[in-house]
Design a protein around this motif. Sequence first.
Motif, mmCIF file in Angstrom:
data_model
loop_
_atom_site.group_PDB
_atom_site.id
_atom_site.type_symbol
_atom_site.label_atom_id
_atom_site.label_comp_id
_atom_site.label_asym_id
_atom_site.label_seq_id
_atom_site.Cartn_x
_atom_site.Cartn_y
_atom_site.Cartn_z
ATOM 1 N N THR A 1 5.279 3.771 64.205
ATOM 2 C CA THR A 1 4.999 2.486 63.566
ATOM 3 C C THR A 1 3.502 2.214 63.542
ATOM 4 O OG1 THR A 1 5.125 1.217 65.631
ATOM 5 C CG2 THR A 1 7.198 1.616 64.449
ATOM 6 N N ILE A 2 3.097 1.365 62.625
ATOM 7 C CA ILE A 2 1.689 0.999 62.497
ATOM 8 C C ILE A 2 1.218 0.227 63.723
ATOM 9 C CG2 ILE A 2 2.253 -1.120 61.256
ATOM 10 C CD1 ILE A 2 -0.853 1.133 60.750
ATOM 11 N N THR A 3 2.132 -0.505 64.365
ATOM 12 C CA THR A 3 1.751 -1.286 65.551
ATOM 13 C C THR A 3 1.334 -0.375 66.697
ATOM 14 O OG1 THR A 3 3.273 -3.068 64.935
ATOM 15 C CG2 THR A 3 2.526 -2.992 67.232
ATOM 16 N N LEU A 4 2.179 0.617 67.005
ATOM 17 C CA LEU A 4 1.841 1.542 68.088
ATOM 18 C C LEU A 4 0.613 2.374 67.736
ATOM 19 C CD1 LEU A 4 5.386 2.815 69.174
ATOM 20 C CD2 LEU A 4 3.896 1.203 70.375
ATOM 21 N N TYR A 5 0.510 2.743 66.480
ATOM 22 C CA TYR A 5 -0.656 3.520 66.065
ATOM 23 C C TYR A 5 -1.930 2.689 66.216
ATOM 24 C CZ TYR A 5 -3.457 6.879 63.510
ATOM 25 O OH TYR A 5 -4.412 7.797 63.174
ATOM 26 N N SER A 6 -1.845 1.405 65.890
ATOM 27 C CA SER A 6 -3.007 0.520 66.035
ATOM 28 C C SER A 6 -3.413 0.397 67.497
ATOM 29 C CB SER A 6 -2.689 -0.865 65.462
ATOM 30 O OG SER A 6 -2.422 -0.785 64.073
ATOM 31 N N ILE A 7 -2.413 0.294 68.386
ATOM 32 C CA ILE A 7 -2.712 0.219 69.818
ATOM 33 C C ILE A 7 -3.437 1.486 70.275
ATOM 34 C CG2 ILE A 7 -1.683 0.168 72.127
ATOM 35 C CD1 ILE A 7 0.540 -1.596 70.948
ATOM 36 N N GLY A 8 -2.949 2.635 69.811
ATOM 37 C CA GLY A 8 -3.587 3.895 70.175
ATOM 38 C C GLY A 8 -5.015 3.979 69.675
ATOM 39 N N CYS A 9 -5.244 3.568 68.433
ATOM 40 C CA CYS A 9 -6.594 3.629 67.856
ATOM 41 C C CYS A 9 -7.544 2.659 68.548
ATOM 42 C CB CYS A 9 -6.535 3.320 66.361
ATOM 43 S SG CYS A 9 -5.825 4.649 65.370
ATOM 44 N N LEU B 1 -8.095 7.864 77.064
ATOM 45 C CA LEU B 1 -8.038 8.763 75.908
ATOM 46 C C LEU B 1 -6.828 9.692 75.990
ATOM 47 C CD1 LEU B 1 -11.817 9.692 75.463
ATOM 48 C CD2 LEU B 1 -10.420 8.245 73.976
ATOM 49 N N THR B 2 -6.476 10.101 77.199
ATOM 50 C CA THR B 2 -5.271 10.923 77.360
ATOM 51 C C THR B 2 -4.036 10.145 76.926
ATOM 52 O OG1 THR B 2 -6.280 12.102 79.228
ATOM 53 C CG2 THR B 2 -3.887 12.243 79.002
ATOM 54 N N PHE B 3 -3.950 8.904 77.391
ATOM 55 C CA PHE B 3 -2.834 8.036 76.997
ATOM 56 C C PHE B 3 -2.809 7.836 75.484
ATOM 57 C CE2 PHE B 3 -1.867 3.642 75.746
ATOM 58 C CZ PHE B 3 -0.506 3.596 76.037
ATOM 59 N N SER B 4 -3.984 7.613 74.896
ATOM 60 C CA SER B 4 -4.060 7.363 73.454
ATOM 61 C C SER B 4 -3.600 8.569 72.652
ATOM 62 C CB SER B 4 -5.495 7.005 73.058
ATOM 63 O OG SER B 4 -5.938 5.871 73.741
ATOM 64 N N GLY B 5 -4.055 9.761 73.067
ATOM 65 C CA GLY B 5 -3.656 10.967 72.348
ATOM 66 C C GLY B 5 -2.151 11.162 72.357
ATOM 67 N N ILE B 6 -1.538 10.906 73.509
ATOM 68 C CA ILE B 6 -0.075 11.038 73.601
ATOM 69 C C ILE B 6 0.614 9.983 72.748
ATOM 70 C CG2 ILE B 6 1.894 10.898 75.178
ATOM 71 C CD1 ILE B 6 0.038 11.985 77.380
ATOM 72 N N LEU B 7 0.119 8.749 72.814
ATOM 73 C CA LEU B 7 0.724 7.665 72.035
ATOM 74 C C LEU B 7 0.615 7.934 70.540
ATOM 75 C CD1 LEU B 7 2.033 4.853 72.023
ATOM 76 C CD2 LEU B 7 -0.264 3.870 72.025
ATOM 77 N N LEU B 8 -0.549 8.393 70.089
ATOM 78 C CA LEU B 8 -0.739 8.668 68.663
ATOM 79 C C LEU B 8 0.132 9.830 68.191
ATOM 80 C CD1 LEU B 8 -4.626 8.274 68.441
ATOM 81 C CD2 LEU B 8 -2.911 6.729 67.489
ATOM 82 N N SER B 9 0.451 10.733 69.113
ATOM 83 C CA SER B 9 1.297 11.875 68.742
ATOM 84 C C SER B 9 2.722 11.451 68.410
ATOM 85 C CB SER B 9 1.328 12.895 69.887
ATOM 86 O OG SER B 9 0.035 13.381 70.165
ATOM 87 N N PHE B 10 3.142 10.346 69.012
ATOM 88 C CA PHE B 10 4.538 9.917 68.832
ATOM 89 C C PHE B 10 4.618 8.483 68.324
ATOM 90 C CE2 PHE B 10 4.376 13.011 72.309
ATOM 91 C CZ PHE B 10 5.222 13.988 71.811
ATOM 92 N N SER B 11 3.673 8.086 67.466
ATOM 93 C CA SER B 11 3.641 6.710 66.964
ATOM 94 C C SER B 11 4.337 6.616 65.612
ATOM 95 C CB SER B 11 2.193 6.224 66.833
ATOM 96 O OG SER B 11 1.592 6.121 68.090
#
Length: 330
Positions: free
Chosen positions: A174-182, A162-172
Amino acid sequence: TSLPKYYPKERHGFVNGIYGAGNIGTAITAFVAPLLATTLGWQNTIRLFLVPVALFAALNFFLGDRQEKRVNKPLIGQIKSVYRNGKLWFLCLFYFITFGSFVAFTVYLPNFLVTNFHLTSIDAGLRTAGFITIATLMRPIGGWLGDKFNPFAILLFVFAGLTFSGILLSFSPTITLYSIGCLTVAFCAGVGNGTIFKLVPYYFSKQAGVVNGLVSAMGGLGGFFPPMVLSTVFNITGHYAIGFMSLAMFALASLVIVLWMFYLEKLSLETNIMESVGQSIIVTNTKGTIEKVNPAFTRVTGYKAEEVVGKNPKLLQSGKHDHTFYQKMW
C-alpha cells in the motif's frame, strides 16, 4: 576542508551539517527548473542558473579566506597517506548508503510512484520534494546529535532504521506503508549524512580535505548504482523487492561494523584511561585471576605486567595482615 579550523571540535558535526544542507538545492532545482523551462525555455533557464553560480564565485573570490594554507603535496600523495586506513573505507561505506539512499530516492521516486501507485506527476513530485526536504533538514540535526552524543550510537539507530525501511519497502503493498518506509529513509539518511561528517575530522584532522573528497565521491556513487540495480531487478523479476532488500542487507552490514567500531572505541578509551591515571589498577576475571595491569601498577609495586598476568592478586600480600583484612578489602 576549512570548516574545522574555524570552529571548536564540539561543533564540527553541526557546522558540517549546515554546510551539507546545501542539498536543498537539489530539491529547488528539481522542481523550479521544469517550471522555468516551460516559460523561458531550457537554454534561458540554464543561463539564469549561471547568475547565482557567478555571484557565489565572485563572493568566494573577494571574501574567501586569504590565509588558507596551500597544500603542496600532490593529490596522489594525499590519497596514499590515507587509503590504508580502514576507517576511511568504513566511512565511505556508511556514506555510500546514507547519501546514496538520499540521491537514489530523489532520482527514482517520482517515476516509481507514478508507475507503481498511479499517482499524478504533481502528487509524486510533491512527495519527492517532501522526502528531499526532510532528509536535508535532518542533516544538520544529525551533525548536532553527533556533537552532543557518541556518533557511533547515532549511527546504530541510523542503520537500524535503514534496515527496517528496506525490509518494509520490500513488502509494501500500500501507499501508506510505502510512505512510512520512504519517510524513515529520509529521516535516517539525513541524520546519517550529518553524523558521518562529524567523524571525518575526528579521525583525519590533518587530511580532512582529501578524506572529505573520497567519502563524498563514494556517496555520489551510492546514488548512481541503486536506480540501476532496481531497474535491473525489476526487469528480471517483475518487482522491486530484491532491490529494496539489498538496501536492508547493506544497512545491516553497516550496523554490524558500527557496533564493532563502537566496541573498539570503548576499548581504546579504557586503555587510555588505564595508562594515563596515576593510581595502580588491576583488572581480574570472575575467578580473581589478573588479566591486565596499568603502568602505574608497575611503578608502585615493581612487578611488570608479564610477571603478574594469569596470577592471583594474593602475590601482593605482605604477610603483615590477617585473613580478615583481605576479606574486608575485597
